[in-house]
Enzyme design. Structure first.
Site, PDB file in Angstrom:
ATOM      1  N   LYS A   1       0.835  -1.198   0.000  1.00 49.00           N
ATOM      2  CA  LYS A   1       0.000   0.000   0.000  1.00 49.00           C
ATOM      3  C   LYS A   1       0.873   1.252   0.000  1.00 49.00           C
ATOM      4  O   LYS A   1       2.017   1.214   0.454  1.00 49.00           O
ATOM      5  CB  LYS A   1      -0.872   0.029   1.279  1.00 49.00           C
TER       6      LYS A   1
ATOM      7  N   ARG B   1     -10.381 -11.492   1.746  1.00 46.91           N
ATOM      8  CA  ARG B   1     -11.241 -12.525   1.161  1.00 46.91           C
ATOM      9  C   ARG B   1     -10.561 -13.883   1.174  1.00 46.91           C
ATOM     10  O   ARG B   1     -11.230 -14.916   1.186  1.00 46.91           O
ATOM     11  CB  ARG B   1     -11.657 -12.084  -0.251  1.00 46.91           C
TER      12      ARG B   1
END
Ligand code: BES
Ligand code: MN
Ligand code: ZN
Length: 577
Positions: free
Chosen positions: A327, A401
């Site tokens: 990130k 996920r």
């Protein structure tokens, strides 16, 4: 490690000799606020502070309630808006000059407004505080929860408070009103001072509610206590720096919380997670020096006659650097909150016995740290999940996920009748709904409705998003059963939901994307800056009222299943993401 006791009777844990300087939080004992109900008048109630709910003038276009005003007869126009339970007593103590005082201070009774008012030593309380509630006809339990939180922040120097807030909505259900006010006070008083050398803990200890009483109201107070304790634990965990909450430490904190709460806790180590073939948890966790854990908690209701099993699943990424798909550095510190879903699920497990829950409830919380390292998963790697599905990891930052896939598959295997998962899953959901509203998706309309109703009753804002089967092909992979990110640019909250859906089979399932509301940029109503504990109140409401959804109920569930056979081969080349 040794334990030292600080000046305030606060414990700090420091590393042994030669160890690193401690980054562990001081363990502050939670400050219990004791609530009681009294039918005393505002005039006589003795407390450091008397907090009076005050209504604003009706918003234009709305009919006035027609109730008599306390000040209308005494002074002119401004006084007309000065209404609220107990306001008359305060006005009398000020020889009828309250309206003028309030007008001079430009206090209008809007939500969020407060005004300290002297009592001239003529009331049981030493000081008074007006708390704005907005127009009388607009007052709701949710509005009272916010007002109560505002009051708790303003009253942090008072040891005891008496308040008329629970008498401010006589037409609403007194149980809902009382629970909301007590929750608001406890949640507004929350502070995270574990690292503040000179933090000033709130002095607030006792609150007397000058409003409706009775057994049902006392039960509501007890529930509020249980729920707000759980929210506070979740906030503490979310606010804890990642350096002090490795997966192992997070799991240990969960075990400590849940000891003596009528549940059984199982913590799987990395080796056990691998042996259980949870390839998502192993894959995401392998880039960190601090190995993953998987915490499963089981609650069986006393008496053995459970009415169905509810599974709670929570994303427990203790830090999300993005991994190799790292990130940007700006704001990365916020990713210490990426375990908010797991914190909410675990906190809820601590409430079940006290809330008298009559269903079996099982929580599944994978805990990992998503880090880049020589051992980390790479874009292009393929993981095999618990249920056998292979997933091509095209972006290591879509890690939530991957760990949820294993947890959902396990919940299905264990025979859950319904599943709800909470996850700080996508920035896209924050783009769609902002940072106060959670996205809700699911494969069963009736189950989605149950979760939404629980959230509405709990006062946590949620909004539905669709799971269109047409979007599923966006998750096709060239070499595996699924890709972990969409090939398209849009609808990221939805494609994440669709990814999760492929792991729940035919079981009724709801996904709550809490990426926005799990964290608050500033104190706001009952939410405090930092971790909010979002979801705990909804889940605590849901577990109480849960009903097994009727079998293949909605068309939506079966339709989306039929449209794409599980683990279908990829049909289409992927464009770059
Ligand atoms: N934990 C983040 C999502 C997130 C974003 C939570 C902002 C709270 C605030 C999640 O793991 C993530 O990185 N999601 C990616 C998915 C993308 C790579 C498909 C995102 O939203 O950018
Ligand atoms: Mn991520
Ligand atoms: Zn994440």
């Amino acid at each position: 490690m040794s334990t030292i006791r600080g000046e305030l009777g606060v414990e700090a844990i420091v590393e042994g000799e030669g160890g690193p300087v401690s980054t562990r939080p001081r363990r502050l004992r939670p400050v219990p606020i004791t609530f009681s109900v009294s039918s005393q008048s505002a005039e006589r109630a003795s407390a450091d502070l008397l907090a009076l709910g005050v209504f604003a003038a009706p918003s234009s276009g709305k009919a006035s309630s027609g109730k008599p005003s306390s000040g209308k007869s005494r002074s002119g126009k401004a006084a007309a808006s000065l209404e609220g339970p107990g306001v008359d007593a305060l006005d009398a103590a000020l020889d009828g000059r309250l309206a003028a005082f309030v007008e001079e201070a430009r206090f209008t009774g809007k939500p969020g407004e407060t005004l300290a008012v002297p009592t001239n030593g003529r009331l049981g309380a030493k000081a008074a505080l007006l708390v704005g509630l907005g127009p009388r006809d607009d007052v709701t339990p949710a509005g009272l929860r916010r007002a109560a939180a505002t009051l708790a922040r303003r009253a942090d120097q008072a040891t005891s408070v008496a308040t008329t807030l629970t008498a401010a909505a006589p037409d609403a259900d007194p149980v809902a009103v009382t629970q909301a006010v007590a929750e608001g006070i406890a949640l507004g008083a929350y502070q995270y001072l574990a690292y503040k050398s000179d933090g000033t803990p709130t002095q607030l200890r006792r609150v007397t509610l000058l409003g409706p009483g009775g057994a049902a109201v006392r039960d509501a107070l007890a529930r509020a206590r249980v729920v707000t304790d759980a929210v506070a634990w979740a906030r503490d965990m979310v606010n804890t720096p990642s350096g002090a909450k490795s997966p192992a430490e997070f799991a240990a904190a969960a075990r400590k919380l849940l000891t003596g709460k009528g549940v059984t806790v199982t913590v799987l180590t990395e080796a056990q997670i691998r042996a259980q073939r949870m390839g998502g948890v192993i894959g995401v966790g392998q880039g960190s020096d601090r190995p993953p854990r998987f915490v499963k908690v089981v609650y069986n209701p006393p008496g053995g006659r459970a009415r169905g099993t509810l599974a709670l699943v929570g994303k427990g990424v203790v830090f999300d650097s993005g991994g190799i798909s790292i990130k940007p550095s700006a704001g990365m510190e916020e990713m210490k909150t990426d375990m908010s879903g797991a914190a909410a699920a675990l906190a809820t497990m601590a409430t079940l016995r006290a809330l008298g829950v009559r269903h079996r409830v099982v929580s599944y919380t994978p805990m990992v740290e998503n880090m880049p390292s020589g051992g980390a998963i790479r874009p292009g790697d393929v993981l095999r999940m618990r249920d056998g599905t292979t997933v091509e990891v095209l972006n290591t930052d879509a890690e939530g996920r991957l760990i949820l896939a294993d947890a959902l598959a396990l919940a299905v295997e264990d025979g859950a009748d319904a599943i709800v998962d909470l996850a700080t899953l996508t920035g896209a959901c924050v783009v769609a709904l902002g940072n106060k509203v959670a996205g809700v998706m699911g494969n069963d309309d009736e189950w989605v409705a149950q979760v939404r109703d629980a959230a509405d009753r709990a006062g946590e804002p949620v909004w539905p998003l669709p799971l269109p089967p047409e979007y599923r092909k966006l998750l096709d992979s060239e070499i595996a059963d699924l890709a972990n990110i969409s090939s398209g640019r849009y609808g990221g909250a939805i494609t994440a939901g669709l990814f999760l859906e492929s792991f729940v089979g035919e079981v009724a399932w709801v996904h709550m994307d809490i990426a926005g509301p799990a964290r608050a940029p500033a104190d706001d109503g009952e939410l405090t800056q930092g971790g909010t504990g979002f979801g705990v109140r909804t889940l605590a409401e849901l577990v109480r009222t849960f009903e097994v959804p009727k079998k293949p109920s909605s068309k939506a569930r079966s339709a989306s299943k039929r449209s794409r056979p599980k683990r279908a081969p990829a049909k289409k080349a992927r464009k770059s993401a």
